[in-house]
Motif scaffolding. Structure first.
Motif, PDB file in Angstrom:
ATOM      1  N   PHE A 109     -46.332 -54.701 -72.158  1.00  0.00           N
ATOM      2  CA  PHE A 109     -45.189 -54.032 -71.556  1.00  0.00           C
ATOM      3  C   PHE A 109     -45.565 -52.609 -71.149  1.00  0.00           C
ATOM      4  CE2 PHE A 109     -42.853 -57.184 -74.181  1.00  0.00           C
ATOM      5  CZ  PHE A 109     -42.098 -57.749 -73.174  1.00  0.00           C
ATOM      6  N   THR A 164     -40.711 -61.951 -68.542  1.00  0.00           N
ATOM      7  CA  THR A 164     -40.716 -60.490 -68.709  1.00  0.00           C
ATOM      8  C   THR A 164     -41.781 -59.823 -67.842  1.00  0.00           C
ATOM      9  OG1 THR A 164     -42.231 -60.676 -70.611  1.00  0.00           O
ATOM     10  CG2 THR A 164     -39.862 -60.665 -71.070  1.00  0.00           C
ATOM     11  N   ARG A 165     -42.268 -60.532 -66.829  1.00  0.00           N
ATOM     12  CA  ARG A 165     -43.388 -60.051 -66.021  1.00  0.00           C
ATOM     13  C   ARG A 165     -43.094 -58.728 -65.310  1.00  0.00           C
ATOM     14  NH1 ARG A 165     -40.479 -64.010 -63.969  1.00  0.00           N
ATOM     15  NH2 ARG A 165     -39.849 -64.030 -61.770  1.00  0.00           N
ATOM     16  N   LYS A 166     -41.863 -58.517 -64.869  1.00  0.00           N
ATOM     17  CA  LYS A 166     -41.520 -57.306 -64.120  1.00  0.00           C
ATOM     18  C   LYS A 166     -41.616 -56.056 -64.975  1.00  0.00           C
ATOM     19  CE  LYS A 166     -40.275 -59.418 -60.259  1.00  0.00           C
ATOM     20  NZ  LYS A 166     -41.019 -59.232 -58.978  1.00  0.00           N
ATOM     21  N   ARG A 167     -41.599 -56.224 -66.285  1.00  0.00           N
ATOM     22  CA  ARG A 167     -41.636 -55.080 -67.185  1.00  0.00           C
ATOM     23  C   ARG A 167     -43.031 -54.823 -67.734  1.00  0.00           C
ATOM     24  NH1 ARG A 167     -37.325 -57.735 -70.855  1.00  0.00           N
ATOM     25  NH2 ARG A 167     -38.040 -56.220 -72.418  1.00  0.00           N
ATOM     26  N   ARG A 168     -44.009 -55.495 -67.171  1.00  0.00           N
ATOM     27  CA  ARG A 168     -45.368 -55.380 -67.690  1.00  0.00           C
ATOM     28  C   ARG A 168     -46.257 -54.545 -66.771  1.00  0.00           C
ATOM     29  NH1 ARG A 168     -46.283 -58.639 -72.007  1.00  0.00           N
ATOM     30  NH2 ARG A 168     -44.534 -60.017 -72.532  1.00  0.00           N
ATOM     31  N   ALA A 187     -47.962 -60.925 -65.920  1.00  0.00           N
ATOM     32  CA  ALA A 187     -47.395 -61.475 -67.154  1.00  0.00           C
ATOM     33  C   ALA A 187     -48.405 -61.529 -68.288  1.00  0.00           C
ATOM     34  CB  ALA A 187     -46.830 -62.870 -66.894  1.00  0.00           C
ATOM     35  N   PHE A 234     -41.800 -66.649 -72.740  1.00  0.00           N
ATOM     36  CA  PHE A 234     -41.660 -65.220 -73.039  1.00  0.00           C
ATOM     37  C   PHE A 234     -42.382 -64.322 -72.045  1.00  0.00           C
ATOM     38  CE2 PHE A 234     -43.339 -61.454 -75.345  1.00  0.00           C
ATOM     39  CZ  PHE A 234     -42.132 -60.789 -75.519  1.00  0.00           C
ATOM     40  N   ARG A 235     -43.643 -64.597 -71.783  1.00  0.00           N
ATOM     41  CA  ARG A 235     -44.417 -63.663 -70.966  1.00  0.00           C
ATOM     42  C   ARG A 235     -43.977 -63.664 -69.503  1.00  0.00           C
ATOM     43  NH1 ARG A 235     -48.453 -60.784 -72.408  1.00  0.00           N
ATOM     44  NH2 ARG A 235     -49.170 -60.851 -74.569  1.00  0.00           N
TER      45      ARG A 235
END
Length: 199
Positions: free
Chosen positions: A102, A42-46, A98, A38-39
């Motif tokens: 968010f 989605t790293r680019k959105r954090r 990551a 999960f993390r």
């Protein structure tokens, strides 16, 4: 934990359960799986940290971390001691990101992390400056003798220190000899420098 019988069956609470694999995962292992599933995707959105609590060890960083985590305008990484700039600098910047919330959840908030070994690692200051030149640094200090004794007993409690306090202090130079040179490689994990540097 579960025990495998000679026939390959699993025993749980004294009962043999044929044909059924019971998987027990430690909390650390579960977090690693969650990070990978999960993390990291989605790293680019954090977000990225606005502040770093860099130490010192046994100087109250855990308490400060917990106190500021209660503030509604502060968001911290998903765990204390990410240690990116000390132990895990060989990972990518995305790996570090990551660990944070968010970006959409950070509106009106500041973000940070606490890794108390940062203050002792000789290369961390340069690494932080090169990647986060505008980040705010929070540093906690403690009376040196008290801090040293506290760190020693912490290492004893963790099972890493086997020497007496007097022996450990006398052996520090020999134990950590050459560590600074080896630490120039991002792949080197400085166990001796991190856990046996007291003064």
């Amino acid at each position: 934990s579960d025990v495998v019988s000679p026939k390959g069956r699993r025993r749980y609470n004294g009962k043999v359960m044929p044909g059924k694999k019971i998987l027990f995962l430690s909390e650390r292992r579960r977090k690693k799986i969650w990070f990978g599933l999960f993390r990291y995707p989605t790293r680019k959105r954090r977000g990225e940290p606005d502040f770093l609590i860099v130490g010192a060890e046994k100087a109250g960083t855990t308490s400060l971390h917990d106190y500021i985590n209660q503030h509604p305008q502060v968001a911290l990484g998903h765990r204390k001691e990410v240690q990116y700039f000390s132990r895990y600098f060989y990972h990518s910047w995305d790996w570090y990101r990551a660990h944070f919330p968010f970006r959409r959840s950070l509106r009106g908030k500041i973000c940070g992390e606490a890794s108390p070994y940062y203050i002792f690692h000789p290369l961390v200051a340069e690494r932080i400056h090169s990647t986060l030149p505008a980040v705010k640094i929070i540093m906690l200090l403690r009376e040196p003798l008290t801090r040293t004794v506290s760190q020693y007993y912490h290492e004893v409690a963790k099972g890493r220190e086997k020497l007496s306090l007097e022996q450990a202090l006398a052996a520090e130079a020999e134990r950590t000899a050459g560590e600074s040179e080896r630490m120039t490689s991002p792949l080197y994990l400085p166990f001796r420098h991190e856990h046996f540097s007291y003064v």
